[in-house]
Design a protein around this motif. Structure first.
Motif, mmCIF file in Angstrom:
data_model
loop_
_atom_site.group_PDB
_atom_site.id
_atom_site.type_symbol
_atom_site.label_atom_id
_atom_site.label_comp_id
_atom_site.label_asym_id
_atom_site.label_seq_id
_atom_site.Cartn_x
_atom_site.Cartn_y
_atom_site.Cartn_z
ATOM 1 N N ARG A 11 -17.701 -17.456 -36.873
ATOM 2 C CA ARG A 11 -18.444 -18.415 -36.071
ATOM 3 C C ARG A 11 -19.854 -17.936 -35.758
ATOM 4 N N SER A 12 -20.198 -16.750 -36.216
ATOM 5 C CA SER A 12 -21.516 -16.194 -35.928
ATOM 6 C C SER A 12 -22.525 -16.652 -36.970
ATOM 7 N N PRO A 13 -23.787 -16.852 -36.570
ATOM 8 C CA PRO A 13 -24.822 -17.202 -37.546
ATOM 9 C C PRO A 13 -24.942 -16.126 -38.622
ATOM 10 N N ARG A 14 -25.165 -16.553 -39.842
ATOM 11 C CA ARG A 14 -25.289 -15.617 -40.955
ATOM 12 C C ARG A 14 -26.729 -15.258 -41.263
ATOM 13 N N SER A 15 -27.678 -15.806 -40.527
ATOM 14 C CA SER A 15 -29.094 -15.480 -40.679
ATOM 15 C C SER A 15 -29.808 -15.849 -39.397
ATOM 16 N N LEU A 16 -31.021 -15.342 -39.253
ATOM 17 C CA LEU A 16 -31.806 -15.703 -38.083
ATOM 18 C C LEU A 16 -32.197 -17.175 -38.116
ATOM 19 N N ARG A 17 -32.336 -17.717 -39.320
ATOM 20 C CA ARG A 17 -32.709 -19.125 -39.436
ATOM 21 C C ARG A 17 -31.668 -20.018 -38.777
ATOM 22 N N GLU A 18 -30.393 -19.691 -38.954
ATOM 23 C CA GLU A 18 -29.335 -20.524 -38.380
ATOM 24 C C GLU A 18 -29.363 -20.508 -36.856
ATOM 25 N N ALA A 19 -29.921 -19.451 -36.277
ATOM 26 C CA ALA A 19 -29.910 -19.300 -34.818
ATOM 27 C C ALA A 19 -31.306 -19.479 -34.224
ATOM 28 N N TRP A 20 -32.196 -20.223 -34.921
ATOM 29 C CA TRP A 20 -33.596 -20.259 -34.489
ATOM 30 C C TRP A 20 -33.779 -20.901 -33.113
ATOM 31 N N VAL A 21 -32.952 -21.878 -32.764
ATOM 32 C CA VAL A 21 -33.096 -22.513 -31.451
ATOM 33 C C VAL A 21 -32.776 -21.506 -30.349
ATOM 34 N N ALA A 22 -31.672 -20.797 -30.503
ATOM 35 C CA ALA A 22 -31.298 -19.792 -29.508
ATOM 36 C C ALA A 22 -32.337 -18.682 -29.433
ATOM 37 N N LEU A 23 -32.807 -18.209 -30.580
ATOM 38 C CA LEU A 23 -33.782 -17.118 -30.591
ATOM 39 C C LEU A 23 -35.109 -17.555 -29.977
ATOM 40 N N ALA A 24 -35.494 -18.816 -30.166
ATOM 41 C CA ALA A 24 -36.714 -19.310 -29.526
ATOM 42 C C ALA A 24 -36.576 -19.260 -28.007
ATOM 43 N N GLY A 25 -35.414 -19.668 -27.491
ATOM 44 C CA GLY A 25 -35.188 -19.615 -26.056
ATOM 45 C C GLY A 25 -35.173 -18.203 -25.515
ATOM 46 N N LEU A 26 -34.476 -17.295 -26.207
ATOM 47 C CA LEU A 26 -34.395 -15.915 -25.750
ATOM 48 C C LEU A 26 -35.741 -15.212 -25.862
ATOM 49 N N SER A 27 -36.512 -15.538 -26.896
ATOM 50 C CA SER A 27 -37.855 -14.957 -27.036
ATOM 51 C C SER A 27 -38.757 -15.424 -25.899
ATOM 52 N N ALA A 28 -38.613 -16.674 -25.483
ATOM 53 C CA ALA A 28 -39.416 -17.185 -24.376
ATOM 54 C C ALA A 28 -39.091 -16.437 -23.078
ATOM 55 N N VAL A 29 -37.827 -16.069 -22.892
ATOM 56 C CA VAL A 29 -37.442 -15.292 -21.710
ATOM 57 C C VAL A 29 -38.162 -13.955 -21.698
ATOM 58 N N PHE A 30 -38.158 -13.258 -22.832
ATOM 59 C CA PHE A 30 -38.791 -11.944 -22.907
ATOM 60 C C PHE A 30 -40.310 -12.069 -22.829
ATOM 61 N N LEU A 31 -40.853 -13.170 -23.353
ATOM 62 C CA LEU A 31 -42.291 -13.415 -23.249
ATOM 63 C C LEU A 31 -42.711 -13.514 -21.790
#
Length: 494
Positions: A11-31
């Motif tokens: 059930r885990s994403p197999r690439s960063l592309r598949e998880a881009w929405v989540a990574l955008a949100g988490l990157s905004a937190v760290f930003l």
């Protein structure tokens, strides 16, 4: 019981592309965390004039955020592991948005300090979760490293451009805009986390009740530990208050350890902290925090006070560090692939120690040695920030990942304060007269250089001890498992 990685992998994403929405949100937190203080610092003189704030009040405009943030991370990390990581993060993002909007109604320095404290609470609720959720999002270490690298790179870009962006904004808009920018960042983060990350399942949460007494004692340990360095720098080692606050931190720390060893459901299980991957990762992160803060403080004073550089030229002098921190993310993945996670952590931590030694021994001979020290420390910190953090989370049960991420951030915050306290205290002890005077005597110049050498080598010794401890602690983990380079067979995300 927490689910095994094999059960989560399909059930885990197999690439960063598949998880881009989540990574955008988490990157905004760290930003938000990286951009917040850096963009605000440039506005402090303007804030002081408009709000008629004293020097102490201006110090607490930034200090209130850092102290509350560092003091509450462990408590909120433990809460997130019990009540839901995504839930706690979303509440924190709402608080961030509301506190940022409140900036528009601030009329006194006290009100601004209260707003900054509320932002510190929001940061404590969100920042550790960004690393923990990124780790839990993927089942493979290769993707975990790449995701963490992406998130930290976004944050470091914010750290690098913050002062410049703040200066440009102040030229055309009121200073309140600098904090109102957090509103769209919080909104972006909330959308990404809400849509891209599934809610925690009950089986993945820590089942034990929250150790409230441990949370109070932990906060009572960290808060004075973060306040004490500022007091040492501001009031000097001869004053009683810095030592009293330090003593309070030590006493609270002892009580915290006793509580955690005896509590049926401790906030922080010390047996978990003693695990090789966890203790070594924390030691590396602590060394990096100590080095980055201490070296930055020394170089800033050296360039402007000892060498007479203007603030603008000194900013240019710090560019080697900025370039490595921002661009270094592209090299982390191939480096880790080549040498493996454990060796990457050791080598990068050793680079931090070498950078401190170069500055302490050779900076008197010219800027080229200062630049080399900045590059070595920045390169080491850039890798340690990703690899050591991943190692800490690898060494913990899956229902403790958020408190583990909070622990790494706390280690960095506390040792950063220690680094500044050590350098400030040594400078105060060896330099006579007003260090901010426009001209120095020959004797004062020699005293300053001696202080730089002593402080640099003291930081080197402390950082070397932490790295040595980390290497020793890593050995039991290395003997029990393979240390081959990270397998990266996943699809590209670009």
């Amino acid at each position: 019981m927490p689910k095994e990685p094999a059960e989560r992998a399909p059930r885990s994403p197999r690439s960063l592309r598949e998880a881009w929405v989540a990574l955008a949100g988490l990157s905004a937190v760290f930003l938000f965390e990286m951009l917040d203080n850096s963009i605000l610092n440039v506005a402090l003189p303007t804030i002081g004039r408009e709000l008629h704030a004293s020097t102490t009040a201006l110090q607490w405009v930034t200090g209130a955020y850092a102290v509350v943030f560092g003091g509450l991370m462990l408590a909120f990390g433990a809460m997130a592991d019990r009540f839901g990581r995504r839930r706690v993060m979303l509440v924190g993002l709402v608080l961030l948005g509301v506190a940022s909007l409140a900036t528009g109604f601030v009329t006194t320095a006290g009100q601004l300090i209260a707003v900054r404290a509320a932002m510190g609470i929001a940061a404590a609720m969100t920042t550790p979760g960004s690393m923990a959720l990124a780790f839990r999002l993927f089942a493979e270490d290769g993707l975990r490293v790449r995701a963490t690298t992406l998130i930290t790179t976004v944050g470091l870009v914010g750290l690098a451009i913050g002062p410049t962006m703040g200066g440009l904004v102040l030229a055309i808009a009121p200073w309140q805009v600098l904090l109102l920018v957090n509103v769209p960042i919080a909104a972006l983060a909330a959308v990404g986390v809400r849509i891209g990350i599934a809610a925690d399942e009950a089986a993945d949460l820590h089942p034990d009740p929250l150790d409230v007494a441990g949370a109070v004692l932990g906060t009572a340990t960290i808060v004075p530990a973060l306040v004490a360095p500022t007091l040492f720098v501001d009031r000097g080692a001869d004053a009683w208050l810095p030592w009293a606050v330090t003593a309070a931190a030590v006493v609270a720390g002892i009580l915290f350890v006793l509580r955690e060893r005896s509590a049926p459901h401790p906030l922080l299980d010390l047996a978990l902290v003693a695990r090789p991957l966890v203790s070594s990762g924390l030691a590396y992160k602590a060394a990096a925090g100590l080095a980055t803060a201490g070296l930055g403080y020394l170089v800033t004073l050296q360039l402007q006070l000892a060498w007479g550089w203007s603030p603008g030229l000194a900013a240019v002098g710090m560019l080697p560090q900025v370039v490595v921190l921002v661009a270094g993310g592209a090299f982390i993945r191939p480096f880790v692939q080549r040498v493996g996670l454990d060796r990457a952590a050791r080598l990068s931590a050793a680079a931090v120690v070498c950078g401190l030694a170069v500055h302490g021994l050779l900076s008197r001979f010219g800027y080229v040695w200062v630049a080399l020290a900045l590059v070595l420390v920045a390169a080491g910190m850039r890798v340690v920030g990703v690899v050591a953090g991943v190692n800490v989370l690898r060494g913990l049960p899956e229902n403790r990942t958020t408190v583990g991420a909070a622990l790494t951030d706390t280690a960095t915050e506390v040792t950063s304060g220690v680094g500044i306290a050590v350098t400030g205290t040594i400078l105060a002890a060896l330099f006579t007269g007003d260090i901010a005077a426009s001209t120095w005597t020959t004797q004062q110049t020699a005293q300053f250089q001696q202080a730089v050498t002593v402080a640099g080598l003291t930081l080197t010794a402390v950082a070397a001890a932490l790295v040595g401890w980390g290497i020793v602690r890593m050995r039991p983990a290395a003997t029990g498992r393979a240390t081959a380079p990270v397998d990266d067979t996943t699809p590209e995300y670009a």
